[in-house]
Design a protein around this motif. Structure first.
Motif, PDB file in Angstrom:
ATOM      1  N   GLN A 148      -3.624   8.000  -3.509  1.00 17.76           N
ATOM      2  CA  GLN A 148      -3.057   8.215  -4.846  1.00 17.76           C
ATOM      3  C   GLN A 148      -3.509   7.140  -5.837  1.00 17.76           C
ATOM      4  O   GLN A 148      -3.577   7.385  -7.046  1.00 17.76           O
ATOM      5  CB  GLN A 148      -1.534   8.220  -4.745  1.00 17.76           C
ATOM      6  CG  GLN A 148      -1.018   9.406  -3.921  1.00 17.76           C
ATOM      7  CD  GLN A 148       0.414   9.733  -4.230  1.00 17.76           C
ATOM      8  OE1 GLN A 148       1.175   8.835  -4.570  1.00 17.76           O
ATOM      9  NE2 GLN A 148       0.790  11.006  -4.123  1.00 17.76           N
TER      10      GLN A 148
ATOM     11  N   GLU B 112       8.015   9.808   0.598  1.00 15.71           N
ATOM     12  CA  GLU B 112       6.800  10.342   1.210  1.00 15.71           C
ATOM     13  C   GLU B 112       5.653   9.325   1.210  1.00 15.71           C
ATOM     14  O   GLU B 112       4.647   9.522   1.866  1.00 15.71           O
ATOM     15  CB  GLU B 112       6.346  11.599   0.449  1.00 15.71           C
ATOM     16  CG  GLU B 112       7.175  12.832   0.789  1.00 15.71           C
ATOM     17  CD  GLU B 112       7.177  13.099   2.283  1.00 15.71           C
ATOM     18  OE1 GLU B 112       8.261  13.114   2.888  1.00 15.71           O
ATOM     19  OE2 GLU B 112       6.081  13.251   2.868  1.00 15.71           O
ATOM     20  N   LEU B 113       5.789   8.265   0.444  1.00 17.66           N
ATOM     21  CA  LEU B 113       4.665   7.363   0.209  1.00 17.66           C
ATOM     22  C   LEU B 113       4.448   6.392   1.372  1.00 17.66           C
ATOM     23  O   LEU B 113       5.386   5.740   1.844  1.00 17.66           O
ATOM     24  CB  LEU B 113       4.911   6.566  -1.072  1.00 17.66           C
ATOM     25  CG  LEU B 113       3.782   5.664  -1.562  1.00 17.66           C
ATOM     26  CD1 LEU B 113       2.530   6.499  -1.879  1.00 17.66           C
ATOM     27  CD2 LEU B 113       4.224   4.890  -2.789  1.00 17.66           C
TER      28      LEU B 113
ATOM     29  N   LYS C  36       6.127   4.757  -8.292  1.00 14.91           N
ATOM     30  CA  LYS C  36       5.514   5.815  -7.465  1.00 14.91           C
ATOM     31  C   LYS C  36       6.333   6.058  -6.199  1.00 14.91           C
ATOM     32  O   LYS C  36       6.499   7.201  -5.757  1.00 14.91           O
ATOM     33  CB  LYS C  36       4.082   5.406  -7.122  1.00 14.91           C
ATOM     34  CG  LYS C  36       3.193   6.560  -6.762  1.00 14.91           C
ATOM     35  CD  LYS C  36       2.974   7.487  -7.941  1.00 14.91           C
ATOM     36  CE  LYS C  36       2.130   8.674  -7.530  1.00 14.91           C
ATOM     37  NZ  LYS C  36       2.170   9.757  -8.529  1.00 14.91           N
TER      38      LYS C  36
ATOM     39  N   GLU D 151       7.819   9.671  -5.347  1.00 16.63           N
ATOM     40  CA  GLU D 151       7.371  10.393  -4.143  1.00 16.63           C
ATOM     41  C   GLU D 151       8.504  10.596  -3.132  1.00 16.63           C
ATOM     42  O   GLU D 151       8.281  11.090  -2.035  1.00 16.63           O
ATOM     43  CB  GLU D 151       6.201   9.663  -3.474  1.00 16.63           C
ATOM     44  CG  GLU D 151       4.925   9.675  -4.273  1.00 16.63           C
ATOM     45  CD  GLU D 151       4.384  11.094  -4.519  1.00 16.63           C
ATOM     46  OE1 GLU D 151       3.556  11.257  -5.416  1.00 16.63           O
ATOM     47  OE2 GLU D 151       4.826  12.037  -3.820  1.00 16.63           O
TER      48      GLU D 151
ATOM     49  N   LEU E 242      -5.869  12.460   4.187  1.00 14.15           N
ATOM     50  CA  LEU E 242      -5.275  11.400   3.355  1.00 14.15           C
ATOM     51  C   LEU E 242      -5.446  11.709   1.879  1.00 14.15           C
ATOM     52  O   LEU E 242      -6.549  12.040   1.437  1.00 14.15           O
ATOM     53  CB  LEU E 242      -5.932  10.043   3.660  1.00 14.15           C
ATOM     54  CG  LEU E 242      -5.886   9.552   5.115  1.00 14.15           C
ATOM     55  CD1 LEU E 242      -6.665   8.241   5.262  1.00 14.15           C
ATOM     56  CD2 LEU E 242      -4.451   9.386   5.593  1.00 14.15           C
ATOM     57  N   GLU E 243      -4.342  11.581   1.142  1.00  7.75           N
ATOM     58  CA  GLU E 243      -4.406  11.671  -0.331  1.00  7.75           C
ATOM     59  C   GLU E 243      -4.246  10.249  -0.867  1.00  7.75           C
ATOM     60  O   GLU E 243      -3.155   9.681  -0.854  1.00  7.75           O
ATOM     61  CB  GLU E 243      -3.280  12.553  -0.874  1.00  7.75           C
ATOM     62  CG  GLU E 243      -3.286  12.660  -2.395  1.00  7.75           C
ATOM     63  CD  GLU E 243      -2.013  13.320  -2.926  1.00  7.75           C
ATOM     64  OE1 GLU E 243      -1.381  14.098  -2.178  1.00  7.75           O
ATOM     65  OE2 GLU E 243      -1.650  13.028  -4.086  1.00  7.75           O
TER      66      GLU E 243
ATOM     67  N   MET F  21      -0.866  16.235   5.183  1.00  9.08           N
ATOM     68  CA  MET F  21      -1.563  15.336   4.268  1.00  9.08           C
ATOM     69  C   MET F  21      -0.676  14.102   4.019  1.00  9.08           C
ATOM     70  O   MET F  21       0.484  14.224   3.618  1.00  9.08           O
ATOM     71  CB  MET F  21      -1.843  16.032   2.928  1.00  9.08           C
ATOM     72  CG  MET F  21      -2.486  15.170   1.880  1.00  9.08           C
ATOM     73  SD  MET F  21      -4.224  14.938   2.133  1.00  9.08           S
ATOM     74  CE  MET F  21      -4.906  16.458   1.481  1.00  9.08           C
ATOM     75  N   LYS F  22      -1.212  12.932   4.320  1.00  8.49           N
ATOM     76  CA  LYS F  22      -0.450  11.695   4.096  1.00  8.49           C
ATOM     77  C   LYS F  22      -0.767  11.153   2.703  1.00  8.49           C
ATOM     78  O   LYS F  22      -1.939  10.996   2.346  1.00  8.49           O
ATOM     79  CB  LYS F  22      -0.820  10.652   5.154  1.00  8.49           C
ATOM     80  CG  LYS F  22      -0.367  11.032   6.569  1.00  8.49           C
ATOM     81  CD  LYS F  22      -0.777   9.972   7.600  1.00  8.49           C
ATOM     82  CE  LYS F  22      -0.306  10.384   9.010  1.00  8.49           C
ATOM     83  NZ  LYS F  22      -0.756   9.395  10.050  1.00  8.49           N
ATOM     84  N   LYS F  23       0.297  10.860   1.932  1.00  7.62           N
ATOM     85  CA  LYS F  23       0.099  10.271   0.602  1.00  7.62           C
ATOM     86  C   LYS F  23       0.085   8.750   0.749  1.00  7.62           C
ATOM     87  O   LYS F  23       1.075   8.173   1.222  1.00  7.62           O
ATOM     88  CB  LYS F  23       1.258  10.683  -0.317  1.00  7.62           C
ATOM     89  CG  LYS F  23       1.314  12.172  -0.594  1.00  7.62           C
ATOM     90  CD  LYS F  23       2.492  12.502  -1.486  1.00  7.62           C
ATOM     91  CE  LYS F  23       2.501  13.997  -1.826  1.00  7.62           C
ATOM     92  NZ  LYS F  23       3.642  14.350  -2.699  1.00  7.62           N
ATOM     93  N   ILE F  24      -1.056   8.141   0.383  1.00 11.52           N
ATOM     94  CA  ILE F  24      -1.150   6.699   0.585  1.00 11.52           C
ATOM     95  C   ILE F  24      -1.566   5.967  -0.687  1.00 11.52           C
ATOM     96  O   ILE F  24      -2.247   6.533  -1.553  1.00 11.52           O
ATOM     97  CB  ILE F  24      -2.139   6.335   1.725  1.00 11.52           C
ATOM     98  CG1 ILE F  24      -3.596   6.566   1.332  1.00 11.52           C
ATOM     99  CG2 ILE F  24      -1.810   7.094   3.006  1.00 11.52           C
ATOM    100  CD1 ILE F  24      -4.587   5.963   2.342  1.00 11.52           C
ATOM    101  N   ILE F  25      -1.134   4.724  -0.783  1.00 10.47           N
ATOM    102  CA  ILE F  25      -1.631   3.792  -1.794  1.00 10.47           C
ATOM    103  C   ILE F  25      -2.163   2.585  -1.031  1.00 10.47           C
ATOM    104  O   ILE F  25      -1.480   2.074  -0.132  1.00 10.47           O
ATOM    105  CB  ILE F  25      -0.534   3.354  -2.781  1.00 10.47           C
ATOM    106  CG1 ILE F  25      -0.121   4.528  -3.672  1.00 10.47           C
ATOM    107  CG2 ILE F  25      -1.026   2.180  -3.651  1.00 10.47           C
ATOM    108  CD1 ILE F  25       1.060   4.230  -4.576  1.00 10.47           C
TER     109      ILE F  25
END
Ligand code: RIB
Ligand code: CA
Length: 319
Positions: free
Chosen positions: A31, A118-119, A111, A115, A28-29, A1-5
């Protein structure tokens, strides 16, 4: 799962990119959305971010408002493609969603730190917020895992013969970002996005699918397609920002080359991204990879697979 903004200036193609990202729930998460002045002004892009989340049924995702103008100089907006409201002049009512108090740049810095590397940031508008975060926090560059940027071009431009809109709007910000030393940067520019035009046929399929999201995209892209025809005599509309999300879902959708990129901040080529492919210019130190083409069929298979899976076969027949 990729954490994205997603840092965004919605914007019709921004809206579609956000919808695709939200549809890819397993991969995709999303955020948060952070907004930036670009296609239209900061109040409108921020309100549009809320409207898009409402259409997607994701009012849980926070929206942070960012910079109202570029770092150094005011620039025009892009109503001719995106409409006065930025979403194709659909006359949508304002969203009830409350935006966050924290400024987008402070949020991005916080953030990225929380993270712990990881972000993944997905800037699909001018790079003002990202550049300001670099300026404000020396650790920001090291706290961000990856940037997948929609902007620039190895060849050509859409705001001048050599400048693409996001970099043209804030050239100083783009120069700061490419010079900052981020670990992994992918520049998805016009060379690649020129391969991802939503055709009239696929647009018609979106109408016939007849869901709230498909009809929203169909309605928005009327103004977008009109802009492409009136200004460029191109049929259909270029889903620039959407290619960043498709790339996050399947990197093979785009062909990339290692490069050193810098951005011009004055003169005739103001806002131009100068791409030195390190294969040809070994003396230049790689600071990114640049997408030089995209696989149209694969892109739209990704698009339909995640957004309208039961119509993937119908779409594939048109690709
Ligand atoms: O040049 C394309 C970019 O400009 C996209 O981000 C689109 O939204 C417009 O802002
Ligand atoms: Ca955009």
């Amino acid at each position: 799962m990729k954490k994205i903004i997603i840092d965004t200036d919605p914007g019709i193609d921004d809206a579609i990119a956000i919808l695709l990202a939200l549809a890819a729930k397993e991969e995709l998460e999303v955020q948060a959305l952070t907004t930036v002045n670009g296609n239209v002004d900061i109040e409108k892009v921020t309100q549009n971010a809320c409207k898009i989340l409402e259409v997607a049924g994701r009012m849980d995702i926070p929206v942070y408002k960012g910079n109202a103008k570029p770092l150094e100089r005011p620039r025009d907006h892009c109503e001719e493609f995106h409409g006065d409201d930025g979403l194709g002049n659909l006359g949508m009512k304002d969203s009830e969603k409350q935006i966050e108090e924290e400024h987008a740049v402070d949020f991005l810095i916080r953030k990225a730190r929380e993270e712990k590397g990881e972000l993944i940031l997905v800037p699909i508008g001018p790079l003002t917020n990202i550049a300001q975060a670099v300026r404000q926090d020396p650790e920001f560059v090291h706290n961000v895992r990856e940037l997948v940027i929609m902007g620039g071009a190895e060849h050509g431009g859409n705001m001048s013969p050599h400048a693409e809109f996001n970099f043209w709007t804030d050239p100083e910000a783009a120069k700061i970002v490419f010079g900052a030393g981020f670990e992994k940067v992918t520049m998805i520019g016009l060379d690649a996005t020129s391969y991802v035009f939503l055709s009239p046929t696929l647009r018609e399929l979106l109408y016939l699918i007849n869901t709230p999201v498909s009809r929203f995209i169909h309605k928005m892209t009327r103004a977008y397609a009109d802009g492409h025809w009136e200004i460029e005599k191109k049929l259909g509309c270029e889903l620039c920002d959407v290619l960043t999300i498709a790339y996050l879902l399947d990197e093979s959708v785009a062909e990339t080359v290692d490069a050193f990129v810098d951005v011009e901040t004055s003169g005739l080529c103001d806002g131009a991204s100068v791409v030195y492919r390190t294969f040809y210019y070994p003396d230049k130190k790689k600071n990114c990879q640049v997408a030089v083409k995209a696989d149209t069929k694969k892109f739209f298979e990704i698009f339909f697979r995640y957004l309208f899976p039961e119509y993937l076969e119908a779409a594939s027949r048109e690709l």
